[in-house]
Design a protein around this motif. Sequence first.
Motif, PDB file in Angstrom:
ATOM      1  N   LYS A   1       0.815  -1.225   0.000  1.00  0.00           N
ATOM      2  CA  LYS A   1       0.000   0.000   0.000  1.00  0.00           C
ATOM      3  C   LYS A   1       0.844   1.269   0.000  1.00  0.00           C
ATOM      4  CE  LYS A   1      -3.830  -2.156   2.402  1.00  0.00           C
ATOM      5  NZ  LYS A   1      -4.678  -2.155   3.567  1.00  0.00           N
ATOM      6  N   ARG A   2       2.006   1.220   0.630  1.00  0.00           N
ATOM      7  CA  ARG A   2       2.907   2.368   0.726  1.00  0.00           C
ATOM      8  C   ARG A   2       2.216   3.590   1.340  1.00  0.00           C
ATOM      9  NH1 ARG A   2       7.458  -0.055   0.297  1.00  0.00           N
ATOM     10  NH2 ARG A   2       8.674   1.575  -0.641  1.00  0.00           N
ATOM     11  N   ASN A   3       1.510   3.385   2.435  1.00  0.00           N
ATOM     12  CA  ASN A   3       0.782   4.461   3.083  1.00  0.00           C
ATOM     13  C   ASN A   3       1.745   5.325   3.897  1.00  0.00           C
ATOM     14  OD1 ASN A   3      -0.781   5.661   5.454  1.00  0.00           O
ATOM     15  ND2 ASN A   3      -2.425   4.986   4.088  1.00  0.00           N
ATOM     16  N   SER A   4       1.804   6.609   3.596  1.00  0.00           N
ATOM     17  CA  SER A   4       2.762   7.501   4.248  1.00  0.00           C
ATOM     18  C   SER A   4       2.450   7.717   5.733  1.00  0.00           C
ATOM     19  CB  SER A   4       2.819   8.845   3.519  1.00  0.00           C
ATOM     20  OG  SER A   4       1.535   9.438   3.467  1.00  0.00           O
ATOM     21  N   PHE A   5       1.177   7.708   6.104  1.00  0.00           N
ATOM     22  CA  PHE A   5       0.799   7.835   7.515  1.00  0.00           C
ATOM     23  C   PHE A   5       1.323   6.653   8.313  1.00  0.00           C
ATOM     24  CE2 PHE A   5      -2.252   7.140  11.029  1.00  0.00           C
ATOM     25  CZ  PHE A   5      -2.108   8.351  11.698  1.00  0.00           C
ATOM     26  N   THR A   6       1.156   5.461   7.775  1.00  0.00           N
ATOM     27  CA  THR A   6       1.656   4.260   8.448  1.00  0.00           C
ATOM     28  C   THR A   6       3.175   4.297   8.552  1.00  0.00           C
ATOM     29  OG1 THR A   6      -0.225   2.993   7.636  1.00  0.00           O
ATOM     30  CG2 THR A   6       1.658   1.736   8.423  1.00  0.00           C
ATOM     31  N   PHE A   7       3.851   4.677   7.467  1.00  0.00           N
ATOM     32  CA  PHE A   7       5.311   4.726   7.503  1.00  0.00           C
ATOM     33  C   PHE A   7       5.821   5.756   8.508  1.00  0.00           C
ATOM     34  CE2 PHE A   7       5.692   2.579   3.208  1.00  0.00           C
ATOM     35  CZ  PHE A   7       6.301   1.456   3.736  1.00  0.00           C
ATOM     36  N   PHE A   8       5.119   6.869   8.675  1.00  0.00           N
ATOM     37  CA  PHE A   8       5.507   7.851   9.684  1.00  0.00           C
ATOM     38  C   PHE A   8       5.555   7.188  11.059  1.00  0.00           C
ATOM     39  CE2 PHE A   8       4.383  10.756  13.085  1.00  0.00           C
ATOM     40  CZ  PHE A   8       5.299  11.780  12.907  1.00  0.00           C
ATOM     41  N   HIS A   9       4.509   6.442  11.397  1.00  0.00           N
ATOM     42  CA  HIS A   9       4.444   5.814  12.722  1.00  0.00           C
ATOM     43  C   HIS A   9       5.386   4.608  12.828  1.00  0.00           C
ATOM     44  CE1 HIS A   9       1.546   8.395  14.606  1.00  0.00           C
ATOM     45  NE2 HIS A   9       0.913   8.460  13.441  1.00  0.00           N
ATOM     46  N   ILE A  10       5.649   3.940  11.728  1.00  0.00           N
ATOM     47  CA  ILE A  10       6.649   2.859  11.740  1.00  0.00           C
ATOM     48  C   ILE A  10       8.020   3.438  12.085  1.00  0.00           C
ATOM     49  CG2 ILE A  10       7.941   1.309  10.217  1.00  0.00           C
ATOM     50  CD1 ILE A  10       5.224   0.631   8.871  1.00  0.00           C
ATOM     51  N   ARG A  11       8.372   4.574  11.482  1.00  0.00           N
ATOM     52  CA  ARG A  11       9.664   5.202  11.791  1.00  0.00           C
ATOM     53  C   ARG A  11       9.733   5.633  13.258  1.00  0.00           C
ATOM     54  NH1 ARG A  11       8.773   7.159   6.509  1.00  0.00           N
ATOM     55  NH2 ARG A  11       7.858   9.098   7.292  1.00  0.00           N
ATOM     56  N   GLN A  12       8.629   6.133  13.804  1.00  0.00           N
ATOM     57  CA  GLN A  12       8.601   6.513  15.217  1.00  0.00           C
ATOM     58  C   GLN A  12       8.845   5.283  16.101  1.00  0.00           C
ATOM     59  OE1 GLN A  12       7.842  10.061  16.502  1.00  0.00           O
ATOM     60  NE2 GLN A  12       8.843  10.013  14.516  1.00  0.00           N
ATOM     61  N   MET A  13       8.200   4.177  15.770  1.00  0.00           N
ATOM     62  CA  MET A  13       8.351   2.964  16.576  1.00  0.00           C
ATOM     63  C   MET A  13       9.759   2.375  16.445  1.00  0.00           C
ATOM     64  SD  MET A  13       7.105   1.037  18.811  1.00  0.00           S
ATOM     65  CE  MET A  13       7.211  -0.610  19.475  1.00  0.00           C
ATOM     66  N   LEU A  14      10.351   2.463  15.275  1.00  0.00           N
ATOM     67  CA  LEU A  14      11.742   2.001  15.133  1.00  0.00           C
ATOM     68  C   LEU A  14      12.651   2.783  16.082  1.00  0.00           C
ATOM     69  CD1 LEU A  14      12.011   1.579  11.271  1.00  0.00           C
ATOM     70  CD2 LEU A  14      12.264  -0.225  12.975  1.00  0.00           C
ATOM     71  N   GLY A  15      12.437   4.082  16.173  1.00  0.00           N
ATOM     72  CA  GLY A  15      13.210   4.904  17.100  1.00  0.00           C
ATOM     73  C   GLY A  15      12.963   4.520  18.548  1.00  0.00           C
ATOM     74  N   LEU A  16      11.715   4.198  18.868  1.00  0.00           N
ATOM     75  CA  LEU A  16      11.404   3.777  20.238  1.00  0.00           C
ATOM     76  C   LEU A  16      12.094   2.464  20.585  1.00  0.00           C
ATOM     77  CD1 LEU A  16       7.627   4.703  20.447  1.00  0.00           C
ATOM     78  CD2 LEU A  16       9.529   5.815  21.615  1.00  0.00           C
ATOM     79  N   ILE A  17      12.219   1.584  19.615  1.00  0.00           N
ATOM     80  CA  ILE A  17      12.924   0.329  19.867  1.00  0.00           C
ATOM     81  C   ILE A  17      14.399   0.612  20.148  1.00  0.00           C
ATOM     82  CG2 ILE A  17      13.727  -1.802  18.771  1.00  0.00           C
ATOM     83  CD1 ILE A  17      10.902  -2.048  17.580  1.00  0.00           C
ATOM     84  N   VAL A  18      14.992   1.545  19.414  1.00  0.00           N
ATOM     85  CA  VAL A  18      16.379   1.938  19.684  1.00  0.00           C
ATOM     86  C   VAL A  18      16.487   2.514  21.095  1.00  0.00           C
ATOM     87  CG1 VAL A  18      18.204   3.557  19.029  1.00  0.00           C
ATOM     88  CG2 VAL A  18      16.975   2.292  17.261  1.00  0.00           C
ATOM     89  N   MET A  19      15.538   3.376  21.471  1.00  0.00           N
ATOM     90  CA  MET A  19      15.539   3.935  22.835  1.00  0.00           C
ATOM     91  C   MET A  19      15.431   2.832  23.882  1.00  0.00           C
ATOM     92  SD  MET A  19      13.164   7.364  22.615  1.00  0.00           S
ATOM     93  CE  MET A  19      13.188   7.632  24.387  1.00  0.00           C
TER      94      MET A  19
END
Length: 108
Positions: free
Chosen positions: A33-51
Motif C-alpha cells: 500500500k505504501r501508506n505515508s501515515f503508516t510509515f511515519f508511525h513505523i519510523r517513530q516505533m523504530l526509534g522507540l525500539i532503539v531507545m
Amino acid sequence: MTTQNIKEGKKLAIVSYLTFIGLIISIVMNLEKRNSFTFFHIRQMLGLIVMLLISNSVEKYINSWAGTTLWAITLFCWIFGIAMAIKEETKPIPVVGEFFQKWFAAVK
C-alpha cells in the motif's frame, strides 16, 4: 497527506506500536500500500525500539536507576506515539521524533 490516506493507514499505524511483532506486521502489510501515515508511525516505533535497547543496556551495564529512568521516558514516548496514531495525527514524539524521521528516512 490526505484524510483518506490517514484513515486507510490508521489500523496499521496503531499495530506498529504493539510490540516488535506488530512493527514487523505493519511493515510487511504496508509494503504494497505504501501508506505515508503508516510509515511515519513505523519510523517513530523504530526509534522507540532503539531507545528501549539503549535503556536496557544502560540499566545492565552502567546504572540501574539511570536505565530505569530512560525506560520510563521511553514508555512515555510510546504512549505519546500510539495516542497520535489513534488521534490520526503525524505529530512526532517530543525531542527525539524528528531525529527518528531523519534516521529512518529510508523506510518509506
